[in-house]
Design an enzyme around this catalytic site. Structure first.
Site: not given
Length: 362
Positions: A277, A325, A337
């Site tokens: 990520c 994240h 993402h």
């Protein structure tokens, strides 16, 4: 008298004893049954497997960011060590040349008998030559003294550099040990998740894979409001609706991220063929000429904080209480993402995970 005594009963005989033995055998049989079946873990339902797998993937991602941070420290420590080692080698080479030069002078003095220069000059029969040689000898003496001083200074510098390099090497080894620990944590979480998934039947596994492919991040079922927003994630390679980025750089970062759609998630990866990520957001903004740090918990401090209501395309959005994240906001409540293993880079709604904060960079 002894002949008329009542015989002593054996502790292993009689009705009471037989009853005790029967109860003991029954208890042993019951214990065996419980150990064989009652103590065996019941087979988890597909929903329980998904919940636990999602939890493991979230923990793996948090560990991945710690791994990324540890790797960054290792890279810095290794670069510093290599730099010090290289400088020490160059200084050592200069020191050796200076020592060789002094050694040559010492050898010449030895061959000449080791006479004091003033005495050697006094023995010459030419006064003019005496004065000329005296001046040259004085200069030579000054140069020799300076050379000795330079050698001593170089030797001290080499010792200092070697000491600093040893310190950096110890630091490097400690960071490498931490890196190995974080790597083992990530691999352990991912292995546990795979083991759980392997307990599903082929049909259950197919449904699970289809849900992951059609959805977003693993924790979507626990999104605010309790709705399964994961099912609304957009897998297309086109951004829905008009996109007006506030800056040219933000537009460039989004364009780069959009070009990565479909590429796999690989923990610790920064491209160009796979990303995690924070690796994706770092690469996207690098393409726009902005250098971001490597991890989610450092990227969140790389710009100015913005609220959820102030989000603009190009902003970094962070999720979970541990800031584990990150995604790149593209407007319309959507982001690009890299979700997790098995889920490639994609467009998804930002409400599929618990919002933790946002940062504007560039």
């Amino acid at each position: 008298m002894a002949a008329h005594r009542k015989p002593k009963q054996s502790p292993f005989g009689g009705p009471a004893a037989r009853t005790a033995v029967t109860l003991a055998l029954a208890s042993a049989a019951t214990a065996t049954v419980f150990e064989g079946s009652g103590h065996a873990a019941p087979r988890p339902t597909p929903a329980q497997v998904k919940t636990e797998v999602d939890r493991l993937y979230e923990q793996a991602e948090a560990a991945t960011e710690k791994y990324n941070g540890a790797k960054e420290k290792v890279d810095r420590a290794r670069a510093a060590f290599d730099r010090l080692r290289g400088e020490a080698a160059r200084r050592t080479e200069r020191l050796n040349r200076s020592r060789d030069a002094l050694g040559a002078v010492a050898a010449a003095q030895y061959r000449s008998g080791g006479l004091d220069p003033a005495l050697q000059l006094a023995l010459t029969s030419d006064p003019d030559q005496y004065l000329e040689r005296a001046a040259l000898a004085e200069k030579a003496g000054d140069r020799q003294a300076a050379a000795v001083t330079a050698v001593r200074r170089e030797l001290a510098a080499v010792r200092q550099l070697r000491g600093e390099a040893e310190g950096r090497l110890r630091e490097l080894r400690a960071q490498e040990a931490e890196l190995r620990r974080q790597k083992a944590t990530v691999q352990g979480k991912l292995s546990a998740a795979r083991t759980l998934l392997d307990r599903l039947t082929a049909e259950e596994r197919a449904r699970y894979e289809a849900a992951v492919a059609a959805g977003g991040h693993g924790g979507a079922d626990s999104a605010p409001g309790g709705s399964a927003t994961v099912a609304r994630a957009d897998r297309s390679s086109a951004i829905r609706g008009p996109l007006t980025a506030p800056t040219t750089r933000a537009a460039e970062a989004i364009a780069f991220a959009q070009a990565q759609l479909g590429k796999p998630y690989v923990w610790g990866a920064t491209g160009p063929s796979a990303y995690d990520c924070s690796g994706l957001t770092q690469a996207a903004w690098r393409a726009a000429g902005v250098s971001l740090p490597r991890t989610t918990y450092t990227q969140i401090n790389a710009g100015s904080r913005v609220s959820r209501s102030e989000l603009a395309p190009g902003d970094l959005i962070f999720f979970y209480s541990g800031i584990s994240h990150v995604g790149l906001y593209i407007g319309g409540g959507q982001m690009i993402h890299a979700p997790r293993p098995g889920a490639p880079v994609r467009i998804a709604p930002i409400d599929e995970m618990p919002f933790a904060g946002a940062t504007r960079v560039g």
